[in-house]
Design an enzyme around this catalytic site. Sequence first.
Site, PDB file in Angstrom:
ATOM      1  N   PRO A   2      69.685  78.109  20.999  1.00 38.59           N
ATOM      2  CA  PRO A   2      70.964  78.768  20.729  1.00 38.59           C
ATOM      3  C   PRO A   2      70.826  80.285  20.824  1.00 38.59           C
ATOM      4  O   PRO A   2      69.914  80.874  20.243  1.00 38.59           O
ATOM      5  CB  PRO A   2      71.282  78.327  19.298  1.00 38.59           C
ATOM      6  CG  PRO A   2      70.505  77.058  19.106  1.00 38.59           C
ATOM      7  CD  PRO A   2      69.246  77.247  19.902  1.00 38.59           C
ATOM      8  N   GLU A   3      71.735  80.903  21.581  1.00 36.67           N
ATOM      9  CA  GLU A   3      71.739  82.354  21.716  1.00 36.67           C
ATOM     10  C   GLU A   3      72.956  82.910  20.977  1.00 36.67           C
ATOM     11  O   GLU A   3      73.602  82.199  20.212  1.00 36.67           O
ATOM     12  CB  GLU A   3      71.737  82.738  23.193  1.00 36.67           C
ATOM     13  CG  GLU A   3      70.547  82.196  23.981  1.00 36.67           C
ATOM     14  CD  GLU A   3      69.208  82.798  23.560  1.00 36.67           C
ATOM     15  OE1 GLU A   3      69.200  83.789  22.799  1.00 36.67           O
ATOM     16  OE2 GLU A   3      68.159  82.275  23.976  1.00 36.67           O
ATOM     17  N   LYS A  57      70.695  86.632  16.303  1.00 40.85           N
ATOM     18  CA  LYS A  57      70.859  85.178  16.276  1.00 40.85           C
ATOM     19  C   LYS A  57      70.687  84.607  14.867  1.00 40.85           C
ATOM     20  O   LYS A  57      70.441  83.408  14.700  1.00 40.85           O
ATOM     21  CB  LYS A  57      69.872  84.526  17.244  1.00 40.85           C
ATOM     22  CG  LYS A  57      70.146  84.900  18.702  1.00 40.85           C
ATOM     23  CD  LYS A  57      69.256  84.151  19.670  1.00 40.85           C
ATOM     24  CE  LYS A  57      67.832  84.649  19.619  1.00 40.85           C
ATOM     25  NZ  LYS A  57      66.968  84.000  20.634  1.00 40.85           N
ATOM     26  N   ARG A 259      59.871  82.019  31.266  1.00 39.19           N
ATOM     27  CA  ARG A 259      61.208  81.425  31.218  1.00 39.19           C
ATOM     28  C   ARG A 259      61.718  81.178  32.631  1.00 39.19           C
ATOM     29  O   ARG A 259      61.485  81.992  33.534  1.00 39.19           O
ATOM     30  CB  ARG A 259      62.191  82.346  30.479  1.00 39.19           C
ATOM     31  CG  ARG A 259      61.767  82.758  29.079  1.00 39.19           C
ATOM     32  CD  ARG A 259      61.633  81.574  28.138  1.00 39.19           C
ATOM     33  NE  ARG A 259      62.891  80.888  27.933  1.00 39.19           N
ATOM     34  CZ  ARG A 259      63.811  81.259  27.034  1.00 39.19           C
ATOM     35  NH1 ARG A 259      63.613  82.339  26.278  1.00 39.19           N
ATOM     36  NH2 ARG A 259      64.926  80.563  26.885  1.00 39.19           N
TER      37      ARG A 259
END
Length: 271
Positions: A2-3, A57, A259
């Site tokens: 989750p960002e 976040k 990533r």
Amino acid sequence: MPELPEVETALRGISPYLKNFTIEKVVVRQPKLRWAVSEELITLKNVKIVDLTRRAKYLIIHTEKGYIIGHLGMSGSVRIVPQNSAIDKHDHIDIVMNNGKLLRYNDPRRFGAWLWTENLDDFHLFLKLGPEPLSDEFNAEYLFKKSRQKSTALKTFLMDNAVVVGVGNIYANESLFICGIHPLKLAKNLTLNQCFSLVNTIKDVLRKAIIQGGTTLKDFLQPDGRPGYFAQELLVYGNKDKPCPKCGGKIESLIIGQRNSFFCPKCQKRG
């Protein structure tokens, strides 16, 4: 993971059920998360919630006595459920309210965190965070100045929380594609005009993602159980070998900073 849009979506979803209500107790079924659940949280009882906010976040639940700091980690989610709801395998924490509801934290991979502090100003996890991407502080001049002398791949630079918080992998990929900038471009080679374009695009992409309830690729769900619908709007992320929506060429991928990165080699020239 989750960002910012997913955490903002979670915040907006849970706030009406928590703000101005009282925590009756906290039930912790699994205290071993990324960091151990704070003892102050485990023993919290009969405390009113006065506000809920977000920093980067992190979810911040403001109470009369201090602050609950929540981080969803890699696979965590929060939802509001009735107090008699069945408990699922990875439901690790319940914050039980005096309105018949509870905030339930589910986290299969247990990389999240639930901590306590009495002072946000010196909370150790916040001290080195950059500005919020939707704030006025995050602007072209700031990004240009911050990028000087940085021999770092631009996508890695944008995902550095000391530069700007919460952009994350998905939204960095999408923003760079829209701006026509290669993800491996060195940050120090950004022009001021490119900084203007990037800042405006990042803000626009994040706002659109928030409106859509974030992006669900695997684990993330909104507090009401619905997925985030921004996944349907993704232009390049996760679209390796599919046609570029701009030129029709093939979208490629590579690993940058461990990533996955997605880009169009025709529309995003390296240089």
